[in-house]
Motif scaffolding. Structure first.
Motif, PDB file in Angstrom:
ATOM      1  N   VAL A 267       5.902  17.648  15.353  1.00  0.00           N
ATOM      2  CA  VAL A 267       5.002  18.390  14.595  1.00  0.00           C
ATOM      3  C   VAL A 267       5.382  19.445  13.884  1.00  0.00           C
ATOM      4  N   LEU A 268       6.480  20.107  14.608  1.00  0.00           N
ATOM      5  CA  LEU A 268       7.069  21.277  13.822  1.00  0.00           C
ATOM      6  C   LEU A 268       7.960  20.816  12.801  1.00  0.00           C
ATOM      7  N   VAL A 269       8.696  19.656  12.595  1.00  0.00           N
ATOM      8  CA  VAL A 269       9.499  18.999  11.567  1.00  0.00           C
ATOM      9  C   VAL A 269       8.457  18.742  10.460  1.00  0.00           C
ATOM     10  N   TYR A 270       7.322  18.191  10.764  1.00  0.00           N
ATOM     11  CA  TYR A 270       6.444  17.635   9.826  1.00  0.00           C
ATOM     12  C   TYR A 270       6.030  19.080   8.987  1.00  0.00           C
ATOM     13  N   LEU A 271       5.628  20.067   9.967  1.00  0.00           N
ATOM     14  CA  LEU A 271       5.050  21.091   9.037  1.00  0.00           C
ATOM     15  C   LEU A 271       6.052  21.963   8.395  1.00  0.00           C
ATOM     16  N   MET A 272       7.169  21.749   8.868  1.00  0.00           N
ATOM     17  CA  MET A 272       8.268  22.544   7.870  1.00  0.00           C
ATOM     18  C   MET A 272       8.885  21.682   6.708  1.00  0.00           C
ATOM     19  N   ILE A 273       8.684  20.640   6.908  1.00  0.00           N
ATOM     20  CA  ILE A 273       9.144  19.720   5.667  1.00  0.00           C
ATOM     21  C   ILE A 273       7.998  19.193   4.862  1.00  0.00           C
ATOM     22  N   SER A 274       6.729  19.028   5.196  1.00  0.00           N
ATOM     23  CA  SER A 274       5.664  18.737   4.364  1.00  0.00           C
ATOM     24  C   SER A 274       5.381  19.335   3.041  1.00  0.00           C
ATOM     25  N   PRO A 275       5.853  20.836   2.579  1.00  0.00           N
ATOM     26  CA  PRO A 275       5.691  21.328   1.347  1.00  0.00           C
ATOM     27  C   PRO A 275       6.618  20.420   0.580  1.00  0.00           C
ATOM     28  N   TYR A 276       7.748  19.673   1.071  1.00  0.00           N
ATOM     29  CA  TYR A 276       8.823  19.248   0.063  1.00  0.00           C
ATOM     30  C   TYR A 276       8.521  17.652  -0.204  1.00  0.00           C
ATOM     31  N   TYR A 277       7.413  17.159   0.337  1.00  0.00           N
ATOM     32  CA  TYR A 277       7.161  15.821   0.130  1.00  0.00           C
ATOM     33  C   TYR A 277       6.767  15.512  -1.346  1.00  0.00           C
ATOM     34  N   VAL A 278       7.117  14.367  -1.878  1.00  0.00           N
ATOM     35  CA  VAL A 278       6.890  14.226  -3.242  1.00  0.00           C
ATOM     36  C   VAL A 278       5.451  13.655  -3.615  1.00  0.00           C
TER      37      VAL A 278
ATOM     38  N   PHE B 194      15.207  18.566   2.863  1.00  0.00           N
ATOM     39  CA  PHE B 194      14.528  19.954   3.324  1.00  0.00           C
ATOM     40  C   PHE B 194      14.812  21.061   2.031  1.00  0.00           C
ATOM     41  N   GLY B 195      13.890  21.700   1.571  1.00  0.00           N
ATOM     42  CA  GLY B 195      14.173  22.440   0.510  1.00  0.00           C
ATOM     43  C   GLY B 195      14.254  23.954   0.787  1.00  0.00           C
ATOM     44  N   GLY B 196      13.924  24.161   2.212  1.00  0.00           N
ATOM     45  CA  GLY B 196      14.160  25.730   2.447  1.00  0.00           C
ATOM     46  C   GLY B 196      15.574  26.221   2.698  1.00  0.00           C
ATOM     47  N   GLU B 197      15.573  27.590   2.644  1.00  0.00           N
ATOM     48  CA  GLU B 197      16.950  28.345   2.371  1.00  0.00           C
ATOM     49  C   GLU B 197      16.826  29.385   3.431  1.00  0.00           C
ATOM     50  N   GLY B 198      18.172  30.000   3.601  1.00  0.00           N
ATOM     51  CA  GLY B 198      18.473  31.213   4.504  1.00  0.00           C
ATOM     52  C   GLY B 198      18.152  30.629   5.918  1.00  0.00           C
ATOM     53  N   LEU B 199      17.793  31.712   6.756  1.00  0.00           N
ATOM     54  CA  LEU B 199      17.580  31.335   8.357  1.00  0.00           C
ATOM     55  C   LEU B 199      16.726  30.377   8.677  1.00  0.00           C
ATOM     56  N   ILE B 200      15.723  29.932   7.890  1.00  0.00           N
ATOM     57  CA  ILE B 200      14.874  28.949   8.016  1.00  0.00           C
ATOM     58  C   ILE B 200      15.507  27.626   7.988  1.00  0.00           C
ATOM     59  N   ARG B 201      16.404  27.303   7.310  1.00  0.00           N
ATOM     60  CA  ARG B 201      17.225  26.361   7.042  1.00  0.00           C
ATOM     61  C   ARG B 201      17.801  25.986   8.372  1.00  0.00           C
TER      62      ARG B 201
ATOM     63  N   PHE C 282       0.681  -1.270  -0.181  1.00  0.00           N
ATOM     64  CA  PHE C 282      -0.042  -0.160   0.170  1.00  0.00           C
ATOM     65  C   PHE C 282       0.791   1.339  -0.100  1.00  0.00           C
ATOM     66  N   ASP C 283       0.338   2.227  -0.393  1.00  0.00           N
ATOM     67  CA  ASP C 283       1.368   3.708  -0.527  1.00  0.00           C
ATOM     68  C   ASP C 283       1.237   4.271   0.836  1.00  0.00           C
ATOM     69  N   THR C 284       2.481   4.121   1.350  1.00  0.00           N
ATOM     70  CA  THR C 284       2.841   4.979   2.515  1.00  0.00           C
ATOM     71  C   THR C 284       3.032   6.183   2.667  1.00  0.00           C
ATOM     72  N   LYS C 285       2.890   6.772   1.641  1.00  0.00           N
ATOM     73  CA  LYS C 285       3.205   8.386   1.619  1.00  0.00           C
ATOM     74  C   LYS C 285       2.216   9.105   2.469  1.00  0.00           C
ATOM     75  N   VAL C 286       1.086   8.335   3.011  1.00  0.00           N
ATOM     76  CA  VAL C 286       0.035   9.135   3.934  1.00  0.00           C
ATOM     77  C   VAL C 286       0.894   9.118   5.376  1.00  0.00           C
ATOM     78  N   LEU C 287       1.586   8.281   5.508  1.00  0.00           N
ATOM     79  CA  LEU C 287       2.058   8.288   6.941  1.00  0.00           C
ATOM     80  C   LEU C 287       2.788   9.541   7.743  1.00  0.00           C
ATOM     81  N   PRO C 288       3.486  10.184   7.110  1.00  0.00           N
ATOM     82  CA  PRO C 288       3.986  11.558   7.530  1.00  0.00           C
ATOM     83  C   PRO C 288       2.763  12.345   8.191  1.00  0.00           C
ATOM     84  N   HIS C 289       1.501  12.236   7.574  1.00  0.00           N
ATOM     85  CA  HIS C 289       0.415  12.896   7.909  1.00  0.00           C
ATOM     86  C   HIS C 289      -0.085  12.153   9.277  1.00  0.00           C
TER      87      HIS C 289
END
Length: 182
Positions: free
Chosen positions: A171-182, A109-116, A44-51
């Motif tokens: 939860v913070l790590v998830y929120l910050m990396i979630s835009p980069y999930y494929v 993680f795709g963020g740049e600058g201070l957020i990285r 099964f597709d495990t891509k839902v697991l981070p959520h």
């Protein structure tokens, strides 16, 4: 007569706690290393697991804080319920986390600058303390169930803030990396 169990009967459980406390971080580290070379197929597709993991971590944090309020108000039964619920949620998180990382490549993680820098600080402290919290939680639960309440109280002075930090930063790590999930 003391309510504490004799030291001799503690020994097997303390050995189990030691072994589990070493095995869990080793398995997680191994999975993060292995995912570069191999991913497991589970049907099964495990891509839902981070959520799901973010939901489980949020629930864990909520139960920990609620349990803290209950024990401060001397409601031991509801405190126990909250703590055991937090433990079960954390256990499901661990299973889901291992399953996800055994089946999916790591997401950079795709963020740049201070957020990285902020992201990697949160991630690093989360990872280190997640390994540290395993024996703390297991010992705190063991002392509670074996009615070694004074040891339990001493243990949770460290366990509660570390476990809460790990749950919230998960939860913070998830929120910050979630835009980069494929």
């Amino acid at each position: 007569m003391s309510n504490q169990m004799p030291l001799k009967s503690n020994t097997p459980m303390l050995w189990v706690i030691r072994v589990v406390s070493v095995l869990i971080p080793l398995v997680v580290a191994l999975l993060l290393y292995i995912d570069r070379f191999y991913t497991l197929e589970v049907g099964f597709d495990t891509k839902v697991l981070p959520h799901l993991n973010a939901f489980l971590n949020s629930g864990t944090a909520l139960m920990l804080i609620t349990g803290f309020v209950f024990i401060k108000n001397k409601n031991i039964q509801l405190h126990r319920l909250c703590m055991m619920t937090a433990f079960v949620l954390s256990s499901f998180f661990l299973i889901s986390y291992v399953l996800y990382h055994a089946t999916q490549p790591s997401t950079p993680f795709g963020g740049e600058g201070l957020i990285r820098y902020f992201y990697f600080f949160i991630l690093l402290t989360h990872i280190v303390l997640a390994a540290v919290v395993v024996p703390l939680v297991l010992l705190a639960i063991y002392y509670a169930f074996s009615n070694q309440i004074e040891k339990h109280k001493k243990m949770v002075k460290w366990t509660f803030p570390v476990w809460t930090y790990v749950a919230i930063t998960g939860v913070l790590v998830y929120l910050m990396i979630s835009p980069y999930y494929v």
